[in-house]
Write a protein that holds these residues in place. Structure first.
Motif, PDB file in Angstrom:
ATOM      1  N   GLY A 185      10.271   3.024   3.515  1.00 59.09           N
ATOM      2  CA  GLY A 185       9.247   2.835   2.547  1.00 59.09           C
ATOM      3  C   GLY A 185       9.266   1.576   1.866  1.00 59.09           C
ATOM      4  O   GLY A 185       8.609   0.852   1.722  1.00 59.09           O
ATOM      5  N   ARG A 186      10.589   1.459   1.283  1.00 54.35           N
ATOM      6  CA  ARG A 186      10.913   0.291   0.427  1.00 54.35           C
ATOM      7  C   ARG A 186      10.898  -0.760   1.216  1.00 54.35           C
ATOM      8  O   ARG A 186      10.477  -2.030   0.845  1.00 54.35           O
ATOM      9  N   GLN A 187      11.606  -0.750   2.306  1.00 58.73           N
ATOM     10  CA  GLN A 187      11.721  -1.865   3.148  1.00 58.73           C
ATOM     11  C   GLN A 187      10.234  -2.604   3.759  1.00 58.73           C
ATOM     12  O   GLN A 187      10.210  -3.557   3.851  1.00 58.73           O
ATOM     13  N   ALA A 188       9.379  -1.486   3.957  1.00 57.73           N
ATOM     14  CA  ALA A 188       7.986  -1.735   4.438  1.00 57.73           C
ATOM     15  C   ALA A 188       7.161  -2.489   3.392  1.00 57.73           C
ATOM     16  O   ALA A 188       6.769  -3.374   3.562  1.00 57.73           O
ATOM     17  N   ALA A 189       7.384  -2.167   2.109  1.00 63.83           N
ATOM     18  CA  ALA A 189       6.746  -2.700   0.966  1.00 63.83           C
ATOM     19  C   ALA A 189       7.367  -4.283   0.975  1.00 63.83           C
ATOM     20  O   ALA A 189       6.681  -5.165   0.641  1.00 63.83           O
ATOM     21  N   ASP A 190       8.681  -4.335   0.958  1.00 71.12           N
ATOM     22  CA  ASP A 190       9.279  -5.717   0.958  1.00 71.12           C
ATOM     23  C   ASP A 190       8.706  -6.685   2.112  1.00 71.12           C
ATOM     24  O   ASP A 190       8.329  -7.702   1.601  1.00 71.12           O
ATOM     25  N   LEU A 191       8.638  -6.181   3.030  1.00 64.34           N
ATOM     26  CA  LEU A 191       8.100  -6.808   4.370  1.00 64.34           C
ATOM     27  C   LEU A 191       6.722  -7.214   4.107  1.00 64.34           C
ATOM     28  O   LEU A 191       6.250  -8.324   4.480  1.00 64.34           O
ATOM     29  N   VAL A 192       5.721  -6.268   3.571  1.00 63.08           N
ATOM     30  CA  VAL A 192       4.367  -6.663   3.212  1.00 63.08           C
ATOM     31  C   VAL A 192       4.404  -7.908   2.151  1.00 63.08           C
ATOM     32  O   VAL A 192       3.763  -9.019   2.296  1.00 63.08           O
ATOM     33  N   MET A 193       5.211  -7.928   1.198  1.00 64.17           N
ATOM     34  CA  MET A 193       5.139  -8.540   0.140  1.00 64.17           C
ATOM     35  C   MET A 193       5.898 -10.068   0.588  1.00 64.17           C
ATOM     36  O   MET A 193       5.363 -11.034  -0.212  1.00 64.17           O
ATOM     37  N   ALA A 194       6.583 -10.221   1.196  1.00 67.03           N
ATOM     38  CA  ALA A 194       7.004 -11.099   1.782  1.00 67.03           C
ATOM     39  C   ALA A 194       6.163 -12.068   2.466  1.00 67.03           C
ATOM     40  O   ALA A 194       6.242 -13.451   2.474  1.00 67.03           O
ATOM     41  N   MET A 248      -0.844 -13.029  -7.618  1.00 72.21           N
ATOM     42  CA  MET A 248      -0.615 -12.992  -5.883  1.00 72.21           C
ATOM     43  C   MET A 248      -0.777 -11.623  -5.195  1.00 72.21           C
ATOM     44  O   MET A 248      -0.737 -11.655  -4.224  1.00 72.21           O
ATOM     45  N   ALA A 249      -0.725 -10.537  -6.110  1.00 68.40           N
ATOM     46  CA  ALA A 249      -0.829  -9.279  -5.379  1.00 68.40           C
ATOM     47  C   ALA A 249      -2.187  -8.799  -4.734  1.00 68.40           C
ATOM     48  O   ALA A 249      -3.053  -9.640  -4.948  1.00 68.40           O
ATOM     49  N   GLY A 250      -2.129  -7.889  -3.903  1.00 70.49           N
ATOM     50  CA  GLY A 250      -3.129  -7.784  -2.912  1.00 70.49           C
ATOM     51  C   GLY A 250      -3.514  -6.144  -3.067  1.00 70.49           C
ATOM     52  O   GLY A 250      -3.225  -5.407  -4.010  1.00 70.49           O
ATOM     53  N   SER A 251      -4.100  -5.595  -2.095  1.00 73.45           N
ATOM     54  CA  SER A 251      -4.442  -4.244  -1.876  1.00 73.45           C
ATOM     55  C   SER A 251      -3.836  -3.795  -0.760  1.00 73.45           C
ATOM     56  O   SER A 251      -3.740  -4.324   0.191  1.00 73.45           O
ATOM     57  N   ALA A 252      -3.475  -2.365  -0.779  1.00 76.59           N
ATOM     58  CA  ALA A 252      -2.850  -1.779   0.511  1.00 76.59           C
ATOM     59  C   ALA A 252      -3.618  -0.420   0.422  1.00 76.59           C
ATOM     60  O   ALA A 252      -3.527   0.395  -0.483  1.00 76.59           O
ATOM     61  N   ALA A 253      -3.649  -0.046   1.763  1.00 82.34           N
ATOM     62  CA  ALA A 253      -3.816   1.419   2.105  1.00 82.34           C
ATOM     63  C   ALA A 253      -2.903   2.094   2.645  1.00 82.34           C
ATOM     64  O   ALA A 253      -2.308   1.478   3.884  1.00 82.34           O
ATOM     65  N   ILE A 254      -2.222   3.194   2.173  1.00 78.16           N
ATOM     66  CA  ILE A 254      -1.071   3.856   2.900  1.00 78.16           C
ATOM     67  C   ILE A 254      -1.316   5.249   3.482  1.00 78.16           C
ATOM     68  O   ILE A 254      -2.107   6.021   2.704  1.00 78.16           O
ATOM     69  N   VAL A 255      -1.578   5.498   4.597  1.00 70.33           N
ATOM     70  CA  VAL A 255      -1.594   6.709   5.270  1.00 70.33           C
ATOM     71  C   VAL A 255      -0.551   7.634   5.491  1.00 70.33           C
ATOM     72  O   VAL A 255       0.487   7.188   6.289  1.00 70.33           O
ATOM     73  N   PRO A 282     -12.616  -2.659   2.070  1.00 69.03           N
ATOM     74  CA  PRO A 282     -11.495  -3.069   2.957  1.00 69.03           C
ATOM     75  C   PRO A 282     -10.098  -3.252   2.012  1.00 69.03           C
ATOM     76  O   PRO A 282     -10.355  -3.133   0.965  1.00 69.03           O
ATOM     77  N   PHE A 283      -9.216  -3.366   2.894  1.00 69.95           N
ATOM     78  CA  PHE A 283      -7.756  -3.405   2.132  1.00 69.95           C
ATOM     79  C   PHE A 283      -7.040  -4.652   2.938  1.00 69.95           C
ATOM     80  O   PHE A 283      -7.135  -4.641   4.160  1.00 69.95           O
ATOM     81  N   ASP A 284      -6.193  -5.227   2.098  1.00 73.46           N
ATOM     82  CA  ASP A 284      -5.521  -6.480   2.612  1.00 73.46           C
ATOM     83  C   ASP A 284      -4.602  -5.888   3.909  1.00 73.46           C
ATOM     84  O   ASP A 284      -4.302  -6.519   4.751  1.00 73.46           O
ATOM     85  N   VAL A 285      -3.830  -4.922   3.354  1.00 69.32           N
ATOM     86  CA  VAL A 285      -2.707  -4.369   4.178  1.00 69.32           C
ATOM     87  C   VAL A 285      -2.993  -2.743   4.390  1.00 69.32           C
ATOM     88  O   VAL A 285      -3.248  -2.163   3.526  1.00 69.32           O
ATOM     89  N   ALA A 286      -2.575  -2.395   5.754  1.00 68.51           N
ATOM     90  CA  ALA A 286      -2.593  -0.873   6.103  1.00 68.51           C
ATOM     91  C   ALA A 286      -1.401  -0.521   6.401  1.00 68.51           C
ATOM     92  O   ALA A 286      -0.519  -1.252   7.320  1.00 68.51           O
ATOM     93  N   VAL A 287      -0.681   0.521   5.883  1.00 71.65           N
ATOM     94  CA  VAL A 287       0.632   0.931   6.089  1.00 71.65           C
ATOM     95  C   VAL A 287       0.614   2.494   6.559  1.00 71.65           C
ATOM     96  O   VAL A 287      -0.283   3.336   6.063  1.00 71.65           O
ATOM     97  N   THR A 331       3.188  -0.984  -6.230  1.00 72.87           N
ATOM     98  CA  THR A 331       2.486  -0.925  -7.643  1.00 72.87           C
ATOM     99  C   THR A 331       3.294  -1.531  -8.665  1.00 72.87           C
ATOM    100  O   THR A 331       2.652  -2.105  -9.435  1.00 72.87           O
ATOM    101  N   GLU A 332       4.554  -1.363  -8.439  1.00 68.97           N
ATOM    102  CA  GLU A 332       5.305  -2.049  -9.571  1.00 68.97           C
ATOM    103  C   GLU A 332       5.110  -3.773  -9.303  1.00 68.97           C
ATOM    104  O   GLU A 332       5.476  -4.399 -10.346  1.00 68.97           O
ATOM    105  N   ALA A 333       4.914  -4.319  -8.084  1.00 68.08           N
ATOM    106  CA  ALA A 333       4.697  -5.708  -8.090  1.00 68.08           C
ATOM    107  C   ALA A 333       3.315  -5.876  -8.547  1.00 68.08           C
ATOM    108  O   ALA A 333       2.860  -7.129  -8.114  1.00 68.08           O
ATOM    109  N   GLY A 334       2.590  -5.068  -8.876  1.00 64.95           N
ATOM    110  CA  GLY A 334       1.068  -5.283  -9.144  1.00 64.95           C
ATOM    111  C   GLY A 334      -0.058  -5.128  -8.210  1.00 64.95           C
ATOM    112  O   GLY A 334      -1.088  -5.437  -8.409  1.00 64.95           O
TER     113      GLY A 334
END
Length: 315
Positions: free
Chosen positions: A306-315, A6-13, A144-149, A27-30
């Motif tokens: 940073g951890r909370q942002a990841a959780d929001l993205v994965m939710a 279910m994982a996607g791709s993310a770009a983090i600036v 392209p990336f699914d998510v940008a942070v 990354t831990e979530a794939g």
């Protein structure tokens, strides 16, 4: 379906503590994660360096001087860093105080080692099309990336988000950072003074960096100016700033030897604001933001955001 499927791709600036914490959790979530940072290597506001002057070496932390660990998850992380030899307690600053070893940037270096970080890559713009997020820098467009942070100081977040997310821009502009002038002094001999000096304008922090756990080298001092003083002198030259803060230190501790190394570093975005929101996420666009300014000006806050942002993205 497995989580990895279910994982996607993310770009983090931004590859500071917030961006790296977000990337690690994704990354831990794939997820497939790429970080982009305009710096030449790990450090940012956790910057450290070793300088040689007149045959002597001096080790300086010239960004964050130490961190505190109070949240149980962050305490566990810091304990793990200690086991891996990149963090040590600093009892002089309190029971919950820690430093990176051999410098504060060791923590950023350690976190970045397991991730795909593109250093010396200054992202100039973000845009979204039918395929996802694309990031423009001087060489090419990424994506392209699914998510940008956006894992940046509030001012830089507002700059990149301006064409795409007015709500994030408003939040960032409401919580600006304070500037800070930092002076690094190396002496060829020690002198009598407390290892840590209490704040008294124009000095917000002054400490014998060489007294921290895991440090090697000669008598090295780091001085942070107060936010008000730094704001008034933000466009001053390094020579005059160094002279002013050296004089202020001498007024506190008495006559000093002539330093064999003396320089200043200007942080335009040093101590962050306190938005108190944890992290930011727009589910419909896949844009997120994190950083210490989302919570409070502490290293722990950057990691938690940073951890909370990841959780929001994965939710």
């Amino acid at each position: 379906m497995k989580e990895r499927d279910m994982a996607g791709s993310a770009a983090i600036v931004g590859a500071g503590i917030a961006g790296l914490a977000c990337a690690s959790r994704l990354t831990e979530a794939g997820w497939r994660v790429t970080l982009f940072d305009k710096g030449r290597g790990p450090g940012g506001r956790m910057a450290s360096k070793v300088v040689t002057a007149q045959g002597a070496c001096f080790a300086f932390d010239y960004g964050a001087q130490y961190l505190t660990a109070r949240d149980p998850a962050f305490v566990a992380q810091v304990r793990d860093w200690e086991r891996q030899g990149v963090a040590a307690p600093w009892p002089a600053m309190g029971d919950d105080a820690w430093v990176g070893v051999p410098g504060m940037n060791a923590l950023v270096t350690h976190m970045a080692a397991a991730l795909d970080v593109r250093w010396s890559t200054h992202i100039r713009a973000l845009r979204r099309d039918a395929d996802g997020w694309r990031l423009d820098h001087d060489e090419m467009a990424e994506g392209p990336f699914d998510v940008a942070v956006l894992a940046l100081p509030a001012e830089q977040t507002a700059g990149l988000a301006a064409p795409i997310d007015p709500a994030l821009v408003e939040l960032a502009r409401a919580h600006p950072s304070d500037p800070c002038w930092t002076v690094l002094l190396g002496f060829d001999a020690g002198f009598s003074a407390p290892d840590i000096l209490s704040a008294a304008d124009p000095i917000d922090w002054a400490a014998r960096n060489s007294a921290k756990p895991g440090r090697k080298g000669g008598e090295a001092w780091t001085i942070h100016a107060t936010a008000d003083w730094s704001r008034r002198h933000v466009e001053s030259d390094r020579t005059s700033v160094t002279a002013s803060l050296l004089r202020a230190l001498e007024e506190r501790v008495g006559t000093l030897p002539v330093p064999v190394h003396a320089t200043a570093h200007r942080w335009r975005y040093a101590r962050s604001g306190k938005a108190g929101v944890g992290a930011y996420h727009q589910a419909d666009t896949g844009l997120a933001a994190c950083g210490d300014w989302m919570i409070a000006p502490r290293v722990e806050s950057a990691w938690l955001s940073g951890r909370q942002a990841a959780d929001l993205v994965m939710a």
